[in-house]
Design an enzyme around this catalytic site. Sequence first.
Site, PDB file in Angstrom:
ATOM      1  N   ASN A 102      39.862  38.926  36.869  1.00 21.13           N
ATOM      2  CA  ASN A 102      40.854  39.928  37.268  1.00 21.13           C
ATOM      3  C   ASN A 102      42.203  39.694  36.589  1.00 21.13           C
ATOM      4  O   ASN A 102      43.265  39.823  37.210  1.00 21.13           O
ATOM      5  CB  ASN A 102      41.033  39.944  38.793  1.00 21.13           C
ATOM      6  CG  ASN A 102      39.896  40.668  39.489  1.00 21.13           C
ATOM      7  OD1 ASN A 102      38.818  40.857  38.925  1.00 21.13           O
ATOM      8  ND2 ASN A 102      40.116  41.072  40.725  1.00 21.13           N
ATOM      9  N   HIS A 146      34.576  42.891  28.300  1.00 16.25           N
ATOM     10  CA  HIS A 146      34.162  43.055  29.698  1.00 16.25           C
ATOM     11  C   HIS A 146      33.894  44.534  30.007  1.00 16.25           C
ATOM     12  O   HIS A 146      33.659  45.344  29.119  1.00 16.25           O
ATOM     13  CB  HIS A 146      35.240  42.467  30.615  1.00 16.25           C
ATOM     14  CG  HIS A 146      34.709  41.840  31.852  1.00 16.25           C
ATOM     15  ND1 HIS A 146      33.953  40.691  31.835  1.00 16.25           N
ATOM     16  CD2 HIS A 146      34.805  42.185  33.167  1.00 16.25           C
ATOM     17  CE1 HIS A 146      33.620  40.353  33.060  1.00 16.25           C
ATOM     18  NE2 HIS A 146      34.120  41.255  33.889  1.00 16.25           N
ATOM     19  N   ASN A 191      29.529  42.050  28.978  1.00 25.17           N
ATOM     20  CA  ASN A 191      29.460  41.553  30.348  1.00 25.17           C
ATOM     21  C   ASN A 191      28.131  41.956  30.988  1.00 25.17           C
ATOM     22  O   ASN A 191      27.073  41.559  30.516  1.00 25.17           O
ATOM     23  CB  ASN A 191      30.664  42.085  31.143  1.00 25.17           C
ATOM     24  CG  ASN A 191      30.729  41.567  32.555  1.00 25.17           C
ATOM     25  OD1 ASN A 191      30.544  40.371  32.791  1.00 25.17           O
ATOM     26  ND2 ASN A 191      30.971  42.431  33.507  1.00 25.17           N
ATOM     27  N   GLU A 192      28.170  42.755  32.036  1.00 27.03           N
ATOM     28  CA  GLU A 192      26.958  43.100  32.787  1.00 27.03           C
ATOM     29  C   GLU A 192      26.435  44.496  32.481  1.00 27.03           C
ATOM     30  O   GLU A 192      25.456  44.933  33.075  1.00 27.03           O
ATOM     31  CB  GLU A 192      27.248  43.041  34.301  1.00 27.03           C
ATOM     32  CG  GLU A 192      27.717  41.694  34.799  1.00 27.03           C
ATOM     33  CD  GLU A 192      28.151  41.734  36.257  1.00 27.03           C
ATOM     34  OE1 GLU A 192      28.394  42.863  36.771  1.00 27.03           O
ATOM     35  OE2 GLU A 192      28.249  40.668  36.878  1.00 27.03           O
ATOM     36  N   GLU A 206      28.510  34.020  35.607  1.00 31.02           N
ATOM     37  CA  GLU A 206      29.201  34.267  36.874  1.00 31.02           C
ATOM     38  C   GLU A 206      28.292  33.890  38.033  1.00 31.02           C
ATOM     39  O   GLU A 206      27.096  34.191  38.002  1.00 31.02           O
ATOM     40  CB  GLU A 206      29.586  35.746  37.032  1.00 31.02           C
ATOM     41  CG  GLU A 206      30.577  36.279  36.015  1.00 31.02           C
ATOM     42  CD  GLU A 206      30.903  37.756  36.263  1.00 31.02           C
ATOM     43  OE1 GLU A 206      30.580  38.254  37.382  1.00 31.02           O
ATOM     44  OE2 GLU A 206      31.460  38.401  35.365  1.00 31.02           O
ATOM     45  N   TRP A 210      32.576  32.432  39.258  1.00 43.61           N
ATOM     46  CA  TRP A 210      33.418  33.628  39.205  1.00 43.61           C
ATOM     47  C   TRP A 210      34.583  33.427  40.161  1.00 43.61           C
ATOM     48  O   TRP A 210      34.400  33.158  41.340  1.00 43.61           O
ATOM     49  CB  TRP A 210      32.652  34.890  39.589  1.00 43.61           C
ATOM     50  CG  TRP A 210      33.582  36.078  39.613  1.00 43.61           C
ATOM     51  CD1 TRP A 210      34.077  36.722  40.709  1.00 43.61           C
ATOM     52  CD2 TRP A 210      34.180  36.726  38.473  1.00 43.61           C
ATOM     53  NE1 TRP A 210      34.939  37.732  40.332  1.00 43.61           N
ATOM     54  CE2 TRP A 210      35.025  37.763  38.963  1.00 43.61           C
ATOM     55  CE3 TRP A 210      34.085  36.532  37.088  1.00 43.61           C
ATOM     56  CZ2 TRP A 210      35.756  38.604  38.119  1.00 43.61           C
ATOM     57  CZ3 TRP A 210      34.822  37.360  36.249  1.00 43.61           C
ATOM     58  CH2 TRP A 210      35.640  38.379  36.762  1.00 43.61           C
TER      59      TRP A 210
END
Length: 379
Positions: A53, A137, A181-182, A315, A349
């Site tokens: 973040n 990300h 990222n995901e 993560e 994470w």
Amino acid sequence: MKKISALILVGILIVTTGCNLLGGDSKNIKSEMRDITTMEVTREMGVGINLGNTFEAVAGFSSDDPSEYEVSWGSPIITKELIEGYADEGFGVLRIPVAWSNMMEDDYTIGAAYMKRVKEVVEWTLQSGMYAILNIHWDGGWWEKFPTKTEECMYRYERFWTQISDEFKDYNDYLMFESLNEEAGWEEIWNRYSGEGDKAASYDLVNEINQKFVDIVRASGGKNGERHLLIAGYNTDFVLTSDEMFKMPQDEINRCAVSVHYYIPPTFCILEKDASWGKARTDWGSERDFDELNMYFDMVEERFIDNGVPVIIGEYGVSTTNKTDEVIRLYMASVTEAAYSRQMCPVVWDITDVFYDRTTFKMKDQELLAQIMAVKEKE
């Protein structure tokens, strides 16, 4: 006497440079790449943590000041002391998620000030002795358009990685790039739950993106021809990434690891209150819970580790607001142990002031820190 003096001089140089002559000092951030496998690198990383973040914040406004994005999701301005605090607490790698579209120009040129700021934090990370993992990300969700605007999205992806690779091409092998990222995997193409759609097409697109990543980095010059790379799994999901349709990209020097994320069970890890899709759990640690944990980690171990492919758990973590310290410690320590004992690198994470206090530069729960770091003592 001349020979003795020369030997003494060489000895002094080796001591004072921390073995930089051998290219093995992380703090000399532009030292030579080492003759070391990616499996050895992931082992050296130990236990890691995310700078969450922060640079991946997408705030919905436009600014010429990168710090405004940096703090928009609650993080303080990142300082060198804050980064050094991670290393002092024992973490061996810092994953740095980034939204590169912040301050981006219309032709997908990354803003110079934004790149400079990310580069500064990467350098602090390397100078602290930690490894750094740098990625692309979620970045505002433009990934969702890949199925319908494949060519344009691939162009954007290539533009980003071309610029990032060029900017960091001279850094040593303590810097790792992560493909994404995901977001690789689209229900619009194939829905894992209903089975509807074209599963092969979705996997093929994921594999194509990851191959594009490797090809861009390898062709970018500098030390990138030897850089260790992290390949994002299908949605970084344990099951979907372990599927035979997921392919590691071709890499002539075989310096790639795979990334998966672990938030299982999601009703425990993610939910703070009941939702339409599940009832929030506040407890974990039953025999069934441990069986589930070991089942998932055995799956990834057999698919990748046993076949010589290194694994980084990019993560893992748990929402802390509705749980006791004891159950949080049990879960976090257990997942860390499950990963590390199988030769995987676990990376916590974390966002501002959940596990790591970004004011005191210490882990908030020192007992938790001791428990997750204790896994390294069991080798």
